[in-house]
Design a protein around this motif. Sequence first.
Motif, PDB file in Angstrom:
ATOM      1  N   UNK A 207      40.694  48.089 -70.383  1.00 31.10           N
ATOM      2  CA  UNK A 207      41.275  49.400 -70.565  1.00 31.10           C
ATOM      3  C   UNK A 207      42.742  49.352 -70.988  1.00 31.10           C
ATOM      4  N   UNK A 208      43.325  50.534 -71.196  1.00 31.94           N
ATOM      5  CA  UNK A 208      44.620  50.638 -71.875  1.00 31.94           C
ATOM      6  C   UNK A 208      45.814  50.669 -70.944  1.00 31.94           C
ATOM      7  N   UNK A 209      45.601  50.554 -69.626  1.00 28.89           N
ATOM      8  CA  UNK A 209      46.719  50.670 -68.688  1.00 28.89           C
ATOM      9  C   UNK A 209      46.759  49.511 -67.692  1.00 28.89           C
ATOM     10  N   UNK A 210      46.905  48.266 -68.165  1.00 25.99           N
ATOM     11  CA  UNK A 210      47.057  47.164 -67.210  1.00 25.99           C
ATOM     12  C   UNK A 210      48.354  47.328 -66.421  1.00 25.99           C
ATOM     13  N   UNK A 211      48.353  46.840 -65.190  1.00 27.27           N
ATOM     14  CA  UNK A 211      49.524  46.898 -64.319  1.00 27.27           C
ATOM     15  C   UNK A 211      49.983  45.486 -64.000  1.00 27.27           C
ATOM     16  N   UNK A 212      51.291  45.261 -64.094  1.00 30.05           N
ATOM     17  CA  UNK A 212      51.849  43.927 -63.885  1.00 30.05           C
ATOM     18  C   UNK A 212      52.254  43.780 -62.425  1.00 30.05           C
ATOM     19  N   UNK A 213      51.713  42.755 -61.778  1.00 30.48           N
ATOM     20  CA  UNK A 213      52.029  42.468 -60.385  1.00 30.48           C
ATOM     21  C   UNK A 213      53.355  41.729 -60.299  1.00 30.48           C
ATOM     22  N   UNK A 214      53.851  41.557 -59.076  1.00 28.77           N
ATOM     23  CA  UNK A 214      55.171  40.939 -58.916  1.00 28.77           C
ATOM     24  C   UNK A 214      55.168  39.445 -59.205  1.00 28.77           C
ATOM     25  N   UNK A 257      37.654  57.668 -65.558  1.00 26.73           N
ATOM     26  CA  UNK A 257      39.023  57.304 -65.219  1.00 26.73           C
ATOM     27  C   UNK A 257      39.678  56.655 -66.425  1.00 26.73           C
ATOM     28  N   UNK A 258      40.972  56.937 -66.571  1.00 22.10           N
ATOM     29  CA  UNK A 258      41.746  56.452 -67.707  1.00 22.10           C
ATOM     30  C   UNK A 258      42.751  55.393 -67.287  1.00 22.10           C
ATOM     31  N   UNK A 259      43.222  55.472 -66.054  1.00 25.59           N
ATOM     32  CA  UNK A 259      44.204  54.516 -65.548  1.00 25.59           C
ATOM     33  C   UNK A 259      44.016  54.371 -64.044  1.00 25.59           C
ATOM     34  N   UNK A 260      44.892  53.627 -63.387  1.00 33.18           N
ATOM     35  CA  UNK A 260      44.774  53.404 -61.954  1.00 33.18           C
ATOM     36  C   UNK A 260      46.155  53.135 -61.382  1.00 33.18           C
ATOM     37  N   UNK A 261      46.221  52.921 -60.078  1.00 28.26           N
ATOM     38  CA  UNK A 261      47.498  52.691 -59.403  1.00 28.26           C
ATOM     39  C   UNK A 261      47.414  51.402 -58.593  1.00 28.26           C
ATOM     40  N   UNK A 262      48.583  50.901 -58.171  1.00 33.97           N
ATOM     41  CA  UNK A 262      48.631  49.613 -57.481  1.00 33.97           C
ATOM     42  C   UNK A 262      49.745  49.600 -56.445  1.00 33.97           C
ATOM     43  N   UNK A 263      49.441  49.057 -55.278  1.00 33.09           N
ATOM     44  CA  UNK A 263      50.457  48.764 -54.272  1.00 33.09           C
ATOM     45  C   UNK A 263      50.572  47.245 -54.158  1.00 33.09           C
ATOM     46  N   UNK A 264      51.328  46.792 -53.164  1.00 34.60           N
ATOM     47  CA  UNK A 264      51.472  45.348 -52.980  1.00 34.60           C
ATOM     48  C   UNK A 264      50.140  44.687 -52.685  1.00 34.60           C
ATOM     49  N   UNK A 265      49.279  45.342 -51.924  1.00 36.34           N
ATOM     50  CA  UNK A 265      48.022  44.740 -51.475  1.00 36.34           C
ATOM     51  C   UNK A 265      46.790  45.304 -52.165  1.00 36.34           C
ATOM     52  N   UNK A 266      46.874  46.523 -52.707  1.00 38.97           N
ATOM     53  CA  UNK A 266      45.665  47.227 -53.118  1.00 38.97           C
ATOM     54  C   UNK A 266      45.735  47.735 -54.554  1.00 38.97           C
TER      55      UNK A 266
END
Length: 508
Positions: A207-214, A257-266
Motif C-alpha cells: 500500500x501507499x502509506x508505509x510507516x518508518x519505525x525508529x 482502509x487506505x492507511x494505518x497508524x503505529x505506536x512503539x509496540x503496535x
Amino acid sequence: MRTVDSRRRFLRTLLSGATTLAIAPALLRSEAAFAGDPARFAEGLRQHPWLAGWKSVGAESLGPTTVELDGRLPDGFAGTLYRNGPAWTERAGFRYEHWFDGDGMVHGWRFGKGRVTHQARMVATPKFTREQQAGRFLYPTAGTSIPDMQPVRNNDDANVANTSVTVIDGRLFALNEAGSAFELDPDQLTTIGPVTWRPDLAALPFSAHPLVDRDGSSWNFGSLSLMGGNGLLVWHIGADGRLVSADVLETPVHGYLHSFAMTERHLVFALIPFRYAEGRGAFFERLRFQPDQALRIAVVDKNAPSEARWFEADFAAVYHFADAHERSGRIVVRAVQHADLDAARSPMRAAMNGRAETHGGNGTLRELVLDLRNGRARWEDTGIAGIEFPVFDARTPLDRAARLYAPAQTNESTVPYFNAVASFDLARGRQQVHRYGRDVLVEEHLFVPRPGGRRPDEGWLVGTLLDGARGRSGIAVLDAQRVGDGPLAQAWLPYAFPLGFHGHFAAV
C-alpha cells in the motif's frame, strides 16, 4: 500461531490459479463506460483556472527547470522533495471521473545554492506504457468504468503507481493502493520496474502509506479484500531494503482502509465497513460505505503480525491518520474523519468533471481512544475541522501527542480547496496558520527535522502549491515552530501541473 512454513503455504494458496485473478471482480472490474467529458472539463477550466489542479498532462516528462528562491533556505536544509500524484487522466476523448484513476507522475524538487530544480516523469508502469502505444485507455481503474477493457493477468497490469513515494536505503519507490511498489531512479526518475520482495509475493498489494519505525525499518500492509477475499498482508521491510517478514492477518469482516497508524509496540488498522452496490462497474462506483455498522479496529503487536486484538467503535470514514501514542494502558490515534460519504468515496468529483462546486470532503480531526485494559474504543472530538493530509515530527516522545501540521481551508479561499497550512498543538491549545492567498491551492507539507536537532518540532515544513490564476506551480519552506510567520523561502515555476497526494523528503 502459524509457523513460517504454514504462512507461506497460505500465501501460495492465495496466489494460485484463479485467486490471483480475483482482482477483476473486486477492485478492477469495469463494464460499460461512464466517463467524464474532456470538452466539458476544458470549458470549466476556462472559467475557473484553478481547475488546472485536475487537468491532464500531455507529456511524459517535465523539466528539469531551475528557478531562484525568494528568501533564504535555512542552514542545514538540503535534499530532494519527491512527490507523486495522478497526472494522465484523458485519452482519445475519454476522461476519468475519479481522481484516484490517473496514471502517476513523480516529481523531484532538488534544493541547493539558493535555487530549486524541478523535474517530473510519468511512472512507466505496464499499464501506462501499453496505453501510450495504443493511444487509448485499455485497463480497468479503481473509479471509472472503461470501454472495451482488456483483460489483466495480475494487479500490476492495472497499477497506476500514483499515490505516494518512499525512499528506503537510497532507493525510490512509487506506491499505489493495490499493487507492487515501482522502483525509480532517484536522480533521473526513470522507471526501473516493479519490486518483488520475495518470489511468492509477486504483484501482491504494497500500500501507499508505509510507516518508518525508529530502527529505520518500514511497516506496511496490503489489503487482500481488493483481491476478492478478506485479510491484510502485513509487510516489514528492513532499513537495508530487504524483506524482514510478510504475514497474513486474517480479518473477521471485510472493510476498506487506505492507511494505518503505529505506536512503539503496535500497528493499528481500522476497517471501514462497506458493501458493493448491485450491478457492474469500477470499485469506487460500486462501493457503498455502511454508516450503520461499527468500525472494526485491529491492534497488532509488532512481534506477532499475524495476530490482532479487535475493537469496535462508531463508524468513521477515514483516509489518513496522524500520530498515535500509547500510555497507561491506552492507545490514542488521531485521524481525519469525513462526514460526507459521497465526497469520501469520490473526492473532488466535481472538479474532475470541470465544475466549481463546493468541496465537501475536507475532514475533521478526531481522536480514537483504545483502552487495552477493558477492550473498549471511543471517538473524541478535537474541535479542528477543514484539514487533511496531517503530518508530525516522528521524534516526538512515544507516550505523548505530537504537534500536527496540515493543509487547511480558511474562509478567505476563492476555490474549494486548501489555501493555508496550519500547526496544531492540542496539548497547549495553540494553533498557527499561514494563508498563502485566496487563489492558491495548498498541498501536503512534510516535516523535515533540523540536522542535529534534539527537540521535537525543531525543523521545517516543505510543501507544494498551485496558483491557477497565474498558471504556475510552486514550493515553500517554513519554520515548523513559526508557521504563522510564513515561508522562509519560496519559488514558482513558469508552468503548472496537476495536484498530487503524498511525498517524501530525502535529506542530504
